[in-house]
Design a protein around this motif. Structure first.
Motif, PDB file in Angstrom:
ATOM      1  N   SER A 121       0.804  -1.217   0.000  1.00  0.00           N
ATOM      2  CA  SER A 121       0.000   0.000   0.000  1.00  0.00           C
ATOM      3  C   SER A 121       0.836   1.266   0.000  1.00  0.00           C
ATOM      4  CB  SER A 121      -0.920   0.027   1.226  1.00  0.00           C
ATOM      5  OG  SER A 121      -1.770  -1.095   1.243  1.00  0.00           O
ATOM      6  N   VAL A 122       2.049   1.170   0.553  1.00  0.00           N
ATOM      7  CA  VAL A 122       2.904   2.343   0.710  1.00  0.00           C
ATOM      8  C   VAL A 122       4.348   1.958   0.415  1.00  0.00           C
ATOM      9  CG1 VAL A 122       3.574   4.232   2.253  1.00  0.00           C
ATOM     10  CG2 VAL A 122       1.388   3.067   2.605  1.00  0.00           C
ATOM     11  N   LEU A 123       5.054   2.846  -0.283  1.00  0.00           N
ATOM     12  CA  LEU A 123       6.480   2.659  -0.537  1.00  0.00           C
ATOM     13  C   LEU A 123       7.256   3.804   0.098  1.00  0.00           C
ATOM     14  CD1 LEU A 123       6.601   1.654  -4.320  1.00  0.00           C
ATOM     15  CD2 LEU A 123       7.069   0.174  -2.361  1.00  0.00           C
ATOM     16  N   THR A 124       8.392   3.484   0.676  1.00  0.00           N
ATOM     17  CA  THR A 124       9.303   4.513   1.146  1.00  0.00           C
ATOM     18  C   THR A 124      10.705   4.086   0.770  1.00  0.00           C
ATOM     19  OG1 THR A 124       9.846   5.938   3.040  1.00  0.00           O
ATOM     20  CG2 THR A 124       9.715   3.561   3.456  1.00  0.00           C
ATOM     21  N   GLY A 125      11.661   5.007   0.863  1.00  0.00           N
ATOM     22  CA  GLY A 125      12.994   4.666   0.402  1.00  0.00           C
ATOM     23  C   GLY A 125      14.076   5.500   1.052  1.00  0.00           C
ATOM     24  N   PRO A 126      15.325   5.295   0.644  1.00  0.00           N
ATOM     25  CA  PRO A 126      16.467   5.959   1.250  1.00  0.00           C
ATOM     26  C   PRO A 126      16.721   7.336   0.658  1.00  0.00           C
ATOM     27  CG  PRO A 126      17.233   4.451  -0.436  1.00  0.00           C
ATOM     28  CD  PRO A 126      15.720   4.311  -0.377  1.00  0.00           C
ATOM     29  N   ALA A 127      17.776   7.964   1.140  1.00  0.00           N
ATOM     30  CA  ALA A 127      18.162   9.281   0.634  1.00  0.00           C
ATOM     31  C   ALA A 127      19.672   9.429   0.696  1.00  0.00           C
ATOM     32  CB  ALA A 127      17.487  10.395   1.437  1.00  0.00           C
ATOM     33  N   ARG A 128      20.167  10.407  -0.032  1.00  0.00           N
ATOM     34  CA  ARG A 128      21.593  10.731  -0.012  1.00  0.00           C
ATOM     35  C   ARG A 128      21.722  12.254  -0.026  1.00  0.00           C
ATOM     36  NH1 ARG A 128      23.066  12.306  -5.088  1.00  0.00           N
ATOM     37  NH2 ARG A 128      21.508  11.941  -6.707  1.00  0.00           N
ATOM     38  N   PHE A 129      22.706  12.758   0.689  1.00  0.00           N
ATOM     39  CA  PHE A 129      22.929  14.196   0.705  1.00  0.00           C
ATOM     40  C   PHE A 129      23.600  14.643  -0.589  1.00  0.00           C
ATOM     41  CE2 PHE A 129      22.908  13.656   5.488  1.00  0.00           C
ATOM     42  CZ  PHE A 129      21.678  14.281   5.644  1.00  0.00           C
ATOM     43  N   ILE A 130      23.173  15.783  -1.100  1.00  0.00           N
ATOM     44  CA  ILE A 130      23.715  16.278  -2.360  1.00  0.00           C
ATOM     45  C   ILE A 130      24.448  17.611  -2.190  1.00  0.00           C
ATOM     46  CG2 ILE A 130      22.069  15.076  -3.832  1.00  0.00           C
ATOM     47  CD1 ILE A 130      20.367  17.612  -3.887  1.00  0.00           C
ATOM     48  N   ASP A 131      24.574  18.070  -0.949  1.00  0.00           N
ATOM     49  CA  ASP A 131      25.352  19.275  -0.679  1.00  0.00           C
ATOM     50  C   ASP A 131      26.113  19.067   0.624  1.00  0.00           C
ATOM     51  OD1 ASP A 131      23.417  19.529   1.300  1.00  0.00           O
ATOM     52  OD2 ASP A 131      22.370  21.178   0.323  1.00  0.00           O
ATOM     53  N   GLY A 132      26.818  20.092   1.062  1.00  0.00           N
ATOM     54  CA  GLY A 132      27.652  19.941   2.232  1.00  0.00           C
ATOM     55  C   GLY A 132      28.988  19.313   1.863  1.00  0.00           C
ATOM     56  N   PRO A 133      29.872  19.124   2.837  1.00  0.00           N
ATOM     57  CA  PRO A 133      31.198  18.543   2.559  1.00  0.00           C
ATOM     58  C   PRO A 133      31.088  17.172   1.893  1.00  0.00           C
ATOM     59  CG  PRO A 133      31.115  19.463   4.772  1.00  0.00           C
ATOM     60  CD  PRO A 133      29.714  19.498   4.254  1.00  0.00           C
ATOM     61  N   ALA A 134      31.724  17.018   0.757  1.00  0.00           N
ATOM     62  CA  ALA A 134      31.588  15.791  -0.029  1.00  0.00           C
ATOM     63  C   ALA A 134      32.025  14.548   0.739  1.00  0.00           C
ATOM     64  CB  ALA A 134      32.387  15.918  -1.332  1.00  0.00           C
ATOM     65  N   ALA A 135      33.043  14.679   1.576  1.00  0.00           N
ATOM     66  CA  ALA A 135      33.603  13.522   2.265  1.00  0.00           C
ATOM     67  C   ALA A 135      32.646  12.898   3.276  1.00  0.00           C
ATOM     68  CB  ALA A 135      34.907  13.917   2.962  1.00  0.00           C
ATOM     69  N   MET A 215      21.459  18.930   3.036  1.00  0.00           N
ATOM     70  CA  MET A 215      21.978  18.657   4.376  1.00  0.00           C
ATOM     71  C   MET A 215      21.500  19.699   5.390  1.00  0.00           C
ATOM     72  SD  MET A 215      25.953  17.842   5.405  1.00  0.00           S
ATOM     73  CE  MET A 215      26.260  16.707   4.050  1.00  0.00           C
ATOM     74  N   ARG A 216      20.462  20.460   5.048  1.00  0.00           N
ATOM     75  CA  ARG A 216      20.077  21.559   5.922  1.00  0.00           C
ATOM     76  C   ARG A 216      19.629  21.161   7.325  1.00  0.00           C
ATOM     77  NH1 ARG A 216      14.732  24.233   2.956  1.00  0.00           N
ATOM     78  NH2 ARG A 216      13.387  22.394   2.931  1.00  0.00           N
ATOM     79  N   PRO A 217      19.182  19.893   7.586  1.00  0.00           N
ATOM     80  CA  PRO A 217      18.871  19.551   8.988  1.00  0.00           C
ATOM     81  C   PRO A 217      20.071  19.686   9.912  1.00  0.00           C
ATOM     82  CG  PRO A 217      17.957  17.909   7.500  1.00  0.00           C
ATOM     83  CD  PRO A 217      18.825  18.797   6.671  1.00  0.00           C
ATOM     84  N   PHE A 218      21.289  19.699   9.340  1.00  0.00           N
ATOM     85  CA  PHE A 218      22.495  19.744  10.170  1.00  0.00           C
ATOM     86  C   PHE A 218      23.196  21.096  10.124  1.00  0.00           C
ATOM     87  CE2 PHE A 218      21.775  15.353   8.970  1.00  0.00           C
ATOM     88  CZ  PHE A 218      21.896  14.701  10.194  1.00  0.00           C
ATOM     89  N   ARG A 219      22.534  22.097   9.551  1.00  0.00           N
ATOM     90  CA  ARG A 219      23.187  23.396   9.406  1.00  0.00           C
ATOM     91  C   ARG A 219      23.237  24.188  10.710  1.00  0.00           C
ATOM     92  NH1 ARG A 219      20.784  25.104   3.457  1.00  0.00           N
ATOM     93  NH2 ARG A 219      22.093  23.642   2.272  1.00  0.00           N
ATOM     94  N   SER A 220      22.408  23.822  11.678  1.00  0.00           N
ATOM     95  CA  SER A 220      22.455  24.495  12.978  1.00  0.00           C
ATOM     96  C   SER A 220      22.020  23.523  14.055  1.00  0.00           C
ATOM     97  CB  SER A 220      21.554  25.731  12.993  1.00  0.00           C
ATOM     98  OG  SER A 220      20.190  25.360  12.982  1.00  0.00           O
ATOM     99  N   MET A 221      22.572  23.702  15.247  1.00  0.00           N
ATOM    100  CA  MET A 221      22.212  22.839  16.366  1.00  0.00           C
ATOM    101  C   MET A 221      20.762  23.054  16.762  1.00  0.00           C
ATOM    102  SD  MET A 221      23.020  20.425  18.317  1.00  0.00           S
ATOM    103  CE  MET A 221      24.774  20.333  17.954  1.00  0.00           C
ATOM    104  N   SER A 222      20.265  24.291  16.645  1.00  0.00           N
ATOM    105  CA  SER A 222      18.879  24.554  17.016  1.00  0.00           C
ATOM    106  C   SER A 222      17.910  23.815  16.087  1.00  0.00           C
ATOM    107  CB  SER A 222      18.595  26.056  16.978  1.00  0.00           C
ATOM    108  OG  SER A 222      18.784  26.582  15.670  1.00  0.00           O
ATOM    109  N   SER A 223      18.238  23.735  14.805  1.00  0.00           N
ATOM    110  CA  SER A 223      17.403  23.005  13.859  1.00  0.00           C
ATOM    111  C   SER A 223      17.381  21.526  14.198  1.00  0.00           C
ATOM    112  CB  SER A 223      17.916  23.206  12.429  1.00  0.00           C
ATOM    113  OG  SER A 223      17.205  22.392  11.514  1.00  0.00           O
TER     114      SER A 223
END
Length: 269
Positions: A121-135, A215-223
């Motif tokens: 009934s429902v599909l979900t999947g993974p993700a990859r970051f496309i910005d921020g430090p490449a390493a 990667m914006r969830p990690f751009r600030s500690m408050s976020s």
């Protein structure tokens, strides 16, 4: 969004696809997301951008790309997402965020999976970051999603939906639309939806289609702290009814009844 084949009615075998994107002041990334949706090997039949009170050019960006814009005056992603699902006309409703970049086969792979797995009934999947430090993009995305799953799966009794990458059959939304917590802006809408969907509907993980995301969830500690708070709040707002032992027992009972019914071993009194 209109496609070349929109003037032709879909055949009974062709599922109509709606894509919902909740937006608030996301003009800078929304255009990129809509271009990626326009490049899909299987285009969406409609793309719905739900404006949640933007003060930037998000609405104009959506309109230029040919998306349908609707407005949600109630604050918060749960309200905006729900309004989009309500408005959607598709047999299949897809969801991603404005800062996402879907792979070209995202829609096609999911449509094909639904067509060949009628029990899902429902599909979900993974993700990859496309910005921020490449390493750190690959390890950080793996850690982020693993922690999300490990922290929420025990409370749910199944894998959670990931709001940046999921799709559901229209009838699934219709079955839960009046029970989701759409009026609480301090909840994670995907986790809340997981509580309402996962008890009676089969959620499948489609690992082949990793969604590109910011990667914006990690751009600030408050976020990050705010996201963590909302996660705990989303879990506890479902208690005591969905306190894990109670929820697990209900799910096992439902699964047993469904299994017995499929074997023809149940009878009405």
């Amino acid at each position: 969004m209109h496609t070349e084949n929109q003037s032709m009615p879909p055949s009974p075998q062709r599922a109509v696809v709606s894509v919902v994107i909740p937006v608030k002041n996301d003009s800078a990334v929304l255009g990129r997301c809509l271009r990626a949706l326009g490049a899909q090997t299987r285009p969406a039949d409609e793309i719905i951008v739900v404006d949640n009170g933007s003060s930037d050019d998000s609405v104009r960006t959506a309109e230029v790309a040919g998306a349908t814009v609707i407005y949600c005056p109630e604050p918060g992603i749960p309200a905006a997402s729900s309004r989009g699902y309500d408005f959607a006309t598709g047999d299949l409703i897809f969801r991603l965020d404005a800062d996402c970049v879907p792979p070209e086969s995202w829609i096609a792979s999911s449509v094909n999976y639904f067509a060949h797995h009628t029990d899902v009934s429902v599909l979900t999947g993974p993700a990859r970051f496309i910005d921020g430090p490449a390493a750190i993009r690959v390890p950080l995305s793996a850690i982020y999603l693993s922690i999300y799953t490990l922290m929420t799966a025990p409370a749910l009794g199944h894998r959670p939906l990931f709001g940046s990458n999921f799709a559901m059959r229209r009838e699934v939304w219709q079955s839960v639309r009046t029970s989701v917590h759409r009026d609480d802006p301090e909840l994670h809408d995907d986790l809340d939806l997981s509580f309402h969907i996962g008890e009676r509907h089969h959620v499948q993980y489609l690992k082949s289609e990793a969604m590109g995301m910011s990667m914006r969830p990690f751009r600030s500690m408050s976020s990050f702290r705010r996201r963590t708070y909302r996660g705990f709040r989303t879990v506890t707002v479902h208690w005591p009814r969905d306190f894990p032992p109670h929820r697990w027992f209900r799910m096992v009972t439902l699964q047993c009844r469904s299994r017995l019914a499929s074997l023809g071993l149940t009878h009405e009194h």
